[in-house]
Write an enzyme that holds these catalytic residues in place. Sequence first.
Site, PDB file in Angstrom:
ATOM      1  CG  ASN A 209      -0.245  -0.068   2.496  1.00 45.77           C
ATOM      2  OD1 ASN A 209       0.453   0.874   2.852  1.00 45.77           O
ATOM      3  ND2 ASN A 209      -0.377  -1.171   3.227  1.00 45.77           N
ATOM      4  CG  ASP A 277      -7.035  -4.966   6.509  1.00 43.77           C
ATOM      5  OD1 ASP A 277      -6.595  -4.861   7.661  1.00 43.77           O
ATOM      6  OD2 ASP A 277      -7.616  -4.043   5.898  1.00 43.77           O
ATOM      7  CE  LYS A 287       8.292 -12.260 -13.610  1.00 40.20           C
ATOM      8  NZ  LYS A 287       8.977 -11.644 -14.734  1.00 40.20           N
ATOM      9  N   PRO A 305      -2.746 -11.312  10.910  1.00 30.98           N
ATOM     10  CG  PRO A 305      -0.679 -11.468  11.990  1.00 30.98           C
ATOM     11  CD  PRO A 305      -1.376 -11.755  10.687  1.00 30.98           C
ATOM     12  CG  ASP A 306      -6.202  -6.045  14.166  1.00 31.08           C
ATOM     13  OD1 ASP A 306      -5.364  -5.311  14.740  1.00 31.08           O
ATOM     14  OD2 ASP A 306      -7.245  -5.607  13.663  1.00 31.08           O
ATOM     15  CG  PHE A 324      -2.584   6.051  13.404  1.00 27.87           C
ATOM     16  CD1 PHE A 324      -1.814   5.677  14.493  1.00 27.87           C
ATOM     17  CD2 PHE A 324      -2.458   7.337  12.903  1.00 27.87           C
ATOM     18  CE1 PHE A 324      -0.932   6.559  15.085  1.00 27.87           C
ATOM     19  CE2 PHE A 324      -1.574   8.232  13.483  1.00 27.87           C
ATOM     20  CZ  PHE A 324      -0.810   7.846  14.571  1.00 27.87           C
TER      21      PHE A 324
HETATM   22  O1  C5P Z   1      -8.504  -2.169  10.657  1.00 24.19           O
HETATM   23  P1  C5P Z   1      -7.713  -0.992  10.212  1.00 24.19           P
HETATM   24  O2  C5P Z   1      -6.573  -1.385   9.288  1.00 24.19           O
HETATM   25  O3  C5P Z   1      -8.472   0.158   9.692  1.00 24.19           O
HETATM   26  O4  C5P Z   1      -7.043  -0.481  11.584  1.00 24.19           O
HETATM   27  C1  C5P Z   1      -6.082   0.476  11.615  1.00 24.19           C
HETATM   28  C2  C5P Z   1      -5.264   0.320  12.881  1.00 24.19           C
HETATM   29  O5  C5P Z   1      -5.004  -1.040  13.202  1.00 24.19           O
HETATM   30  C3  C5P Z   1      -3.893   0.941  12.747  1.00 24.19           C
HETATM   31  O6  C5P Z   1      -3.507   1.420  13.993  1.00 24.19           O
HETATM   32  C4  C5P Z   1      -3.037  -0.228  12.305  1.00 24.19           C
HETATM   33  O7  C5P Z   1      -1.672  -0.039  12.598  1.00 24.19           O
HETATM   34  C5  C5P Z   1      -3.634  -1.363  13.069  1.00 24.19           C
HETATM   35  N1  C5P Z   1      -3.587  -2.685  12.400  1.00 24.19           N
HETATM   36  C6  C5P Z   1      -2.757  -3.671  12.900  1.00 24.19           C
HETATM   37  N2  C5P Z   1      -2.737  -4.916  12.314  1.00 24.19           N
HETATM   38  C7  C5P Z   1      -3.544  -5.180  11.244  1.00 24.19           C
HETATM   39  C8  C5P Z   1      -4.378  -4.177  10.734  1.00 24.19           C
HETATM   40  C9  C5P Z   1      -4.375  -2.932  11.327  1.00 24.19           C
HETATM   41  O8  C5P Z   1      -2.032  -3.414  13.862  1.00 24.19           O
HETATM   42  N3  C5P Z   1      -3.505  -6.377  10.693  1.00 24.19           N
END
Ligand code: C5P
Length: 409
Positions: A209, A277, A287, A305-306, A324
Site C-alpha cells: 500500500n 489486512d 516467479k 493477524p491484527d 490509527f
Molecule cells: O482495521 P484498520 O486497518 O483500519 O485499523 C487500523 C489500525 O489497526 C492501525 O492502527 C493499524 O496499525 C492497526 N492494524 C494492525 N494490524 C492489522 C491491521 C491494522 O495493527 N492487521
Amino acid sequence: MPQRNILLIVSGGIAAYKSLDLIRNLRKQGDCVRVVLTAGGEKFVTPLSVSALSGTAAYTDMWSLKDETEMGHIRLTREADAIIVAPATANLIAKTACGIADDLASTLLLATRKDTPVLFAPAMNTAMWENPVTQENIEKLKARGIRMIGPETGDMACGESGPGRMSEPETLLKALNALLGSGPLRGLSAIVTSGPTFEPIDPVRFIGNRASGKQGHALAAALATQGAAVTLVTGPVSLPDPAGCATVHIETAAEMKNAVCAAMPCDIAVCAAAVADWRPEHSANQKIKKTEGEPPAPVTLTENPDILAEISRSKNRPKLVIGFSLETQDLVENANIKRRRKGCDWILANSVHANADTNDTPVFGADSNTVYLITETNQELWPEMSKTKIAEALVARMIKTLRPQADGA
Ligand code: C5P
C-alpha cells in the site's frame, strides 16, 4: 535534570559552523559542553569562538602540558555522559573504524569505554559518503554501537548535491537527548509500528500500500526525544531510521507481529503501520509465469493477524495503546467503533485527504494531516498540521496521561 557533560568533537568540515549553534543549544538546556577541535576543525571554527560559547577551554592538542595537567585527555572521555562528533569527516570516521589514534580526537575516541554513548554526525562530499570504503567504515562503527545521525540529502557547499549534509543542530540535540534517555518519558518503553507491509505473491510481486511511514517515524522520534526507550518496527519505507530508536526492519505483517512480540512488554504501543489486512495464502517460490492466452492464476487471500488488537488484548497489555484509522466516510463514528473493537485506548482518525476542507491532498506521503483524537470520553478535531507536529502533540498528551507530574515542565 542533573547537569550532563557532553564532549563535542569538531572535525574539519564546512558544517563545523553549525556545531557552534549546537554548543549554544546544549548550554541553553543546562549541559556542560567540552569541545575538542581537530586540526581540520580549527580551520573552520576558532578555539576562541568555541570556548566563548562553551564557557570552557577548547582542546586541540594531545601534547599540551597545560591541558594535560588541568584535564588529562583520558579524563575528557571518562567524564563525558555522551560524546558527539559533529561534523564527523570521512577521515575521522575511517580513523575511528581502524583504531588509529594520531591526534587528540581520534585518541579520545579509541579510549572511550563501551558504556559511553557516542553519536556521529557525518558530513562530507556525496562521492566520499557513497564510496564503499566509507560505507564499510560506517557499518563497522554502527556494529560497535556508535549511533549515526544523518547525513541529510541536499545542496552541498562544494556545489554538488546529494547525501552528505550534516544534520541541523536541532536534530542533533534531539538525537542526543534521545540517546541519553532524558525527558519526561524516561524509564518508559514504547513500541511503534510504521510504514506499509508487503505481502509476497511470488519472489518479485507483492501486495502493498501507499503508506510512507512519515507519521509513525515522527512518533517514534518524538517519543525518543522525550526519553522513552523506543523500538520502531517498520515496513519498507524510504525514510532514514530515526535517531535514538532501536529500529527493526520487516516486510510482512507476520514479521511485524513477531518483531512486536519480541519487543513486548512495553508501556506504550503506537500502531501507526498500514498493515495489509490480507496476504496471499501461498507465496510461489518461483516467479509466476504469464502463459499466452491463459487467464492469470487466482490469488487466494487469507487474513493477517491484527497486531493492534492482539497488543490490546495481550496479558501484558501496555498502559497506553494507540491505533490509527483511515476512513473515507463517517470518520468519527467508524473510528470509535474501531477503537472499541480493537480494544485500544486512543485512536487517531484521519480522512484519506490531508486537508479536511478542500479534500484535495491525499494523505499518503503528505507532510501534514487533519486528525481527530478519539478517546473513551472525548473526540477532538486537531487543525491541519505537519505530521511532526501531530507526533509532538500526541506525545505531549501521552506525557499528560502517563507522567502528569512532569507535564508542563
Ligand atoms: O482495521 P484498520 O486497518 O483500519 O485499523 C487500523 C489500525 O489497526 C492501525 O492502527 C493499524 O496499525 C492497526 N492494524 C494492525 N494490524 C492489522 C491491521 C491494522 O495493527 N492487521
